[in-house]
Design a protein around this motif. Structure first.
Motif, PDB file in Angstrom:
ATOM      1  N   ILE A 344     -55.145 -18.647  -0.087  1.00 59.38           N
ATOM      2  CA  ILE A 344     -55.517 -20.155  -0.535  1.00 59.38           C
ATOM      3  C   ILE A 344     -56.588 -20.000  -1.265  1.00 59.38           C
ATOM      4  O   ILE A 344     -57.064 -18.994  -1.651  1.00 59.38           O
ATOM      5  CB  ILE A 344     -56.020 -20.636   1.077  1.00 59.38           C
ATOM      6  N   LYS A 345     -57.115 -21.137  -1.739  1.00 62.64           N
ATOM      7  CA  LYS A 345     -58.431 -21.071  -2.492  1.00 62.64           C
ATOM      8  C   LYS A 345     -59.501 -21.556  -1.410  1.00 62.64           C
ATOM      9  O   LYS A 345     -59.458 -21.919  -0.204  1.00 62.64           O
ATOM     10  CB  LYS A 345     -58.301 -22.725  -3.361  1.00 62.64           C
ATOM     11  N   LEU A 346     -60.671 -21.264  -1.994  1.00 62.57           N
ATOM     12  CA  LEU A 346     -61.891 -21.482  -1.292  1.00 62.57           C
ATOM     13  C   LEU A 346     -62.144 -23.003  -0.643  1.00 62.57           C
ATOM     14  O   LEU A 346     -62.488 -23.005   0.721  1.00 62.57           O
ATOM     15  CB  LEU A 346     -63.263 -21.314  -2.311  1.00 62.57           C
ATOM     16  N   ASP A 347     -61.618 -23.831  -1.447  1.00 63.75           N
ATOM     17  CA  ASP A 347     -61.645 -25.276  -0.884  1.00 63.75           C
ATOM     18  C   ASP A 347     -60.791 -25.339   0.348  1.00 63.75           C
ATOM     19  O   ASP A 347     -60.964 -26.486   0.948  1.00 63.75           O
ATOM     20  CB  ASP A 347     -61.508 -26.229  -1.818  1.00 63.75           C
ATOM     21  N   GLU A 348     -59.762 -24.542   0.746  1.00 60.59           N
ATOM     22  CA  GLU A 348     -58.969 -24.850   1.597  1.00 60.59           C
ATOM     23  C   GLU A 348     -59.318 -23.983   2.905  1.00 60.59           C
ATOM     24  O   GLU A 348     -58.289 -24.034   3.932  1.00 60.59           O
ATOM     25  CB  GLU A 348     -57.505 -24.324   1.111  1.00 60.59           C
ATOM     26  N   VAL A 349     -60.595 -23.517   3.025  1.00 58.60           N
ATOM     27  CA  VAL A 349     -60.954 -22.796   4.057  1.00 58.60           C
ATOM     28  C   VAL A 349     -60.900 -23.310   5.415  1.00 58.60           C
ATOM     29  O   VAL A 349     -60.489 -22.876   6.561  1.00 58.60           O
ATOM     30  CB  VAL A 349     -62.023 -21.929   3.730  1.00 58.60           C
ATOM     31  N   ASN A 350     -61.091 -24.731   5.518  1.00 56.80           N
ATOM     32  CA  ASN A 350     -61.165 -25.342   6.443  1.00 56.80           C
ATOM     33  C   ASN A 350     -59.681 -25.597   7.202  1.00 56.80           C
ATOM     34  O   ASN A 350     -59.561 -25.651   8.585  1.00 56.80           O
ATOM     35  CB  ASN A 350     -61.858 -26.579   6.485  1.00 56.80           C
ATOM     36  N   GLU A 351     -58.821 -25.958   6.535  1.00 56.65           N
ATOM     37  CA  GLU A 351     -57.453 -26.007   6.894  1.00 56.65           C
ATOM     38  C   GLU A 351     -57.042 -24.750   7.427  1.00 56.65           C
ATOM     39  O   GLU A 351     -56.212 -24.766   8.514  1.00 56.65           O
ATOM     40  CB  GLU A 351     -56.609 -26.483   5.561  1.00 56.65           C
ATOM     41  N   ALA A 352     -57.505 -23.509   6.863  1.00 56.22           N
ATOM     42  CA  ALA A 352     -57.066 -22.057   7.465  1.00 56.22           C
ATOM     43  C   ALA A 352     -57.497 -21.990   8.900  1.00 56.22           C
ATOM     44  O   ALA A 352     -56.728 -21.640   9.610  1.00 56.22           O
ATOM     45  CB  ALA A 352     -57.523 -21.120   6.610  1.00 56.22           C
ATOM     46  N   PHE A 353     -58.863 -22.286   9.054  1.00 59.43           N
ATOM     47  CA  PHE A 353     -59.267 -22.391  10.449  1.00 59.43           C
ATOM     48  C   PHE A 353     -58.586 -23.330  11.362  1.00 59.43           C
ATOM     49  O   PHE A 353     -58.424 -22.903  12.531  1.00 59.43           O
ATOM     50  CB  PHE A 353     -60.979 -22.750  10.310  1.00 59.43           C
ATOM     51  N   ASP A 354     -58.334 -24.363  11.043  1.00 64.39           N
ATOM     52  CA  ASP A 354     -57.617 -25.258  11.712  1.00 64.39           C
ATOM     53  C   ASP A 354     -56.284 -24.724  12.270  1.00 64.39           C
ATOM     54  O   ASP A 354     -55.577 -24.741  13.219  1.00 64.39           O
ATOM     55  CB  ASP A 354     -57.333 -26.717  11.190  1.00 64.39           C
ATOM     56  N   ALA A 355     -55.490 -24.228  11.353  1.00 59.94           N
ATOM     57  CA  ALA A 355     -54.228 -23.467  11.627  1.00 59.94           C
ATOM     58  C   ALA A 355     -54.478 -22.438  12.425  1.00 59.94           C
ATOM     59  O   ALA A 355     -53.774 -21.997  13.401  1.00 59.94           O
ATOM     60  CB  ALA A 355     -53.670 -23.069  10.290  1.00 59.94           C
ATOM     61  N   MET A 356     -55.725 -21.689  12.291  1.00 59.49           N
ATOM     62  CA  MET A 356     -55.959 -20.488  13.386  1.00 59.49           C
ATOM     63  C   MET A 356     -56.015 -20.955  14.770  1.00 59.49           C
ATOM     64  O   MET A 356     -55.593 -20.480  15.778  1.00 59.49           O
ATOM     65  CB  MET A 356     -56.987 -19.685  13.008  1.00 59.49           C
ATOM     66  N   ARG A 357     -56.628 -21.975  14.767  1.00 56.25           N
ATOM     67  CA  ARG A 357     -57.026 -22.522  16.179  1.00 56.25           C
ATOM     68  C   ARG A 357     -55.535 -23.278  16.879  1.00 56.25           C
ATOM     69  O   ARG A 357     -55.500 -23.283  18.058  1.00 56.25           O
ATOM     70  CB  ARG A 357     -57.892 -23.954  15.763  1.00 56.25           C
ATOM     71  N   ARG A 358     -54.703 -23.397  15.945  1.00 51.90           N
ATOM     72  CA  ARG A 358     -53.324 -24.021  16.525  1.00 51.90           C
ATOM     73  C   ARG A 358     -52.416 -22.638  16.701  1.00 51.90           C
ATOM     74  O   ARG A 358     -51.213 -23.008  17.339  1.00 51.90           O
ATOM     75  CB  ARG A 358     -52.648 -24.995  15.558  1.00 51.90           C
ATOM     76  N   GLY A 359     -52.865 -21.712  16.579  1.00 47.91           N
ATOM     77  CA  GLY A 359     -52.195 -20.536  16.608  1.00 47.91           C
ATOM     78  C   GLY A 359     -51.070 -20.188  15.653  1.00 47.91           C
ATOM     79  O   GLY A 359     -50.246 -19.507  15.723  1.00 47.91           O
ATOM     80  N   GLU A 360     -51.303 -20.618  14.551  1.00 48.62           N
ATOM     81  CA  GLU A 360     -50.287 -20.636  13.428  1.00 48.62           C
ATOM     82  C   GLU A 360     -51.016 -19.592  12.230  1.00 48.62           C
ATOM     83  O   GLU A 360     -52.151 -19.353  12.131  1.00 48.62           O
ATOM     84  CB  GLU A 360     -50.152 -21.988  12.446  1.00 48.62           C
ATOM     85  N   ARG A 361     -50.135 -19.318  11.588  1.00 53.21           N
ATOM     86  CA  ARG A 361     -50.414 -18.027  10.363  1.00 53.21           C
ATOM     87  C   ARG A 361     -50.591 -16.963  10.752  1.00 53.21           C
ATOM     88  O   ARG A 361     -51.352 -16.744  11.975  1.00 53.21           O
ATOM     89  CB  ARG A 361     -51.274 -18.501   9.388  1.00 53.21           C
ATOM     90  N   ALA A 362     -50.256 -15.631  10.303  1.00 55.08           N
ATOM     91  CA  ALA A 362     -50.454 -14.417  10.570  1.00 55.08           C
ATOM     92  C   ALA A 362     -52.130 -14.308  10.236  1.00 55.08           C
ATOM     93  O   ALA A 362     -52.991 -13.825  10.902  1.00 55.08           O
ATOM     94  CB  ALA A 362     -49.626 -13.531   9.930  1.00 55.08           C
ATOM     95  N   ARG A 363     -52.242 -14.297   9.009  1.00 60.72           N
ATOM     96  CA  ARG A 363     -53.559 -14.030   8.105  1.00 60.72           C
ATOM     97  C   ARG A 363     -53.671 -15.067   6.972  1.00 60.72           C
ATOM     98  O   ARG A 363     -52.654 -14.764   6.227  1.00 60.72           O
ATOM     99  CB  ARG A 363     -53.722 -12.663   7.985  1.00 60.72           C
ATOM    100  N   SER A 364     -54.561 -15.816   6.791  1.00 62.95           N
ATOM    101  CA  SER A 364     -55.034 -16.460   5.617  1.00 62.95           C
ATOM    102  C   SER A 364     -55.994 -15.647   4.782  1.00 62.95           C
ATOM    103  O   SER A 364     -56.987 -15.070   5.161  1.00 62.95           O
ATOM    104  CB  SER A 364     -55.378 -17.886   5.657  1.00 62.95           C
ATOM    105  N   VAL A 365     -55.808 -15.720   3.506  1.00 63.31           N
ATOM    106  CA  VAL A 365     -56.797 -14.849   2.449  1.00 63.31           C
ATOM    107  C   VAL A 365     -57.288 -15.692   1.334  1.00 63.31           C
ATOM    108  O   VAL A 365     -56.352 -16.139   0.848  1.00 63.31           O
ATOM    109  CB  VAL A 365     -56.191 -13.616   1.918  1.00 63.31           C
ATOM    110  N   ILE A 366     -58.373 -15.792   1.270  1.00 59.98           N
ATOM    111  CA  ILE A 366     -58.978 -16.714   0.178  1.00 59.98           C
ATOM    112  C   ILE A 366     -59.095 -15.927  -1.093  1.00 59.98           C
ATOM    113  O   ILE A 366     -59.363 -14.766  -1.120  1.00 59.98           O
ATOM    114  CB  ILE A 366     -60.647 -16.886   0.321  1.00 59.98           C
ATOM    115  N   VAL A 367     -58.306 -16.151  -2.186  1.00 62.85           N
ATOM    116  CA  VAL A 367     -58.198 -15.558  -3.349  1.00 62.85           C
ATOM    117  C   VAL A 367     -58.980 -16.284  -4.338  1.00 62.85           C
ATOM    118  O   VAL A 367     -58.834 -17.461  -4.661  1.00 62.85           O
ATOM    119  CB  VAL A 367     -56.599 -15.374  -3.883  1.00 62.85           C
ATOM    120  N   PHE A 368     -59.836 -15.755  -4.999  1.00 64.92           N
ATOM    121  CA  PHE A 368     -60.850 -16.107  -6.062  1.00 64.92           C
ATOM    122  C   PHE A 368     -60.486 -15.968  -7.596  1.00 64.92           C
ATOM    123  O   PHE A 368     -59.558 -14.876  -7.661  1.00 64.92           O
ATOM    124  CB  PHE A 368     -62.307 -15.304  -6.100  1.00 64.92           C
ATOM    125  N   ASP A 369     -60.514 -16.800  -8.239  1.00 65.96           N
ATOM    126  CA  ASP A 369     -60.060 -16.771  -9.565  1.00 65.96           C
ATOM    127  C   ASP A 369     -60.849 -15.574 -10.481  1.00 65.96           C
ATOM    128  O   ASP A 369     -61.855 -15.452 -10.331  1.00 65.96           O
ATOM    129  CB  ASP A 369     -60.431 -18.190 -10.440  1.00 65.96           C
TER     130      ASP A 369
END
Length: 369
Positions: A344-369
């Motif tokens: 994901i991009k840095l701007d998508e970090v809150n969506e990643a935490f929301d997915a974590m709270r729902r028990g979704e995704r194995a691991r999200s990683v922020i990739v910087f340009d």
């Protein structure tokens, strides 16, 4: 020439909201013994979520992120371990290298580190905003385009290791691998159950597969995560229920040799002794909220010869273990990239935490340009 201070976009926690603000901060030039790192990737870890959800109290404002990897952009006076251009993995518990624990090879319980204060060794932070100090989470602050860390917290690894993979080696992989190899000392053919198959739980499963454990039982509510567990080496997958202990006893013939808790929930930690056989070992890897005592039947534990141990960072020695794990990845023996479900991009970090709270995704990683 690196300008000082640098401007960097970062995910900042204000100490009150459960979400992060993307703001522009100032990053000072590295002082003596410190290293300026341009981040290539940052993991989104459950330990970050504990802070956002109020389970753990930290100084604020805080640049979140403690799983980071990137390129050395500048070094301070006296730095000898890394050079500009080196690829490095950041350690969220930098060792002082001088205390009794460090000199005896147990840097994971260093008493001289100020990492948990979110400070550099001299008690400062290189991050600020409009003249106000900003704290890097665990002295890393990897959810930023740039950060400054102590020399002992930046470990050189081969440039062939992608930054997204390298970032996870810095926490979830090292923690999971270390819990299996350093703390539990699992041997080939021994049985194990892993409760919770998020990033750390899946790392434990990879390590169990690497050392030849059998059977390897993964327990989780999420079928998506259980599918990932099977791909990474789990021989059996179960969803928790009232008969979980009975199911594990049936699979193992009396209980597992080892049980790993990788969630940090009081209830699942309390269930661990019931999942192992006499003489077995239960390992607490997940970190619960502060002030959350656990009730254990000490008599049953003693009479059955069972052990209950805590695993802090998998007893990782970063300078030893990070290069070792990087080489295992390059050799194809530790498929860390399979752990990454979302880049994901840095701007998508809150969506990643929301997915974590729902028990979704194995691991999200922020990739910087």
């Amino acid at each position: 020439m690196i300008p000082a201070p640098l401007k960097a976009r970062a995910a900042v926690h204000n100490g009150e909201s459960s979400s992060l603000d993307i703001r522009t901060i100032d990053v000072a030039a590295p002082g003596p013994g410190s290293v300026l790192v341009r981040l290539g990737a940052s993991g989104v870890c459950g330990s970050d979520r504990h802070v956002l959800d109020g389970d753990w109290q930290l100084p604020s404002p805080t640049v979140m992120g403690h799983e980071g990897a990137g390129t050395v952009a500048a070094i301070g006076e006296g730095v000898v371990d890394v050079a500009v251009g080196d690829h490095v993995i950041l350690s969220w518990f930098y060792p002082c290298r001088r205390c009794t624990a460090c000199v005896s090879g147990r840097s994971y319980v260093c008493t001289g580190s100020r990492a948990e204060e979110c400070l550099l060794p001299d008690g400062t932070s290189a991050l600020s905003e409009n003249g106000t100090r900003v704290f890097p989470y665990l002295a890393v602050g990897s959810m930023s385009e740039y950060t400054v860390v102590p020399e002992s917290g930046a470990i050189k690894v081969p440039a062939a290791v992608p930054f997204d993979v390298a970032s996870l080696i810095g926490c979830s992989i090292a923690t999971g691998y270390g819990a299996v190899v350093n703390d539990a000392a699992v041997q080939a053919g021994q049985s194990a159950v892993v409760v919770g198959t998020g990033g750390v739980g899946l790392s434990i499963i990879m390590a169990l597969n690497l050392v030849g454990a059998n059977p390897i039982i993964a327990v989780d509510l999420s079928e998506e995560k259980l599918a990932a567990a099977r791909e990474l080496g789990a021989t059996h997958t179960l969803q928790p229920g009232n008969d979980l202990a009975a199911q594990i006893q049936e699979i193992t013939g009396g209980g597992a040799d080892f049980a790993f808790e990788a969630i940090g929930r009081v209830q699942t930690i309390e269930s661990l002794p019931g999942l192992i056989t006499g003489g077995g070992k239960a390992v607490i890897v997940g970190l619960p909220p502060q002030d959350a005592p656990v009730s254990i039947d000490a008599l049953e534990l003693a009479e059955s010869g069972k052990s209950l141990i805590g695993s802090n960072y998998g007893s990782t020695v970063p300078g030893r273990d990070f290069p070792r794990l990087a080489e295992l990845y390059l050799a194809g023996k530790l498929p860390v990239d399979k752990l990454i479900s979302d880049r994901i991009k840095l701007d998508e970090v809150n969506e990643a935490f929301d997915a974590m709270r729902r028990g979704e995704r194995a691991r999200s990683v922020i990739v910087f340009d």
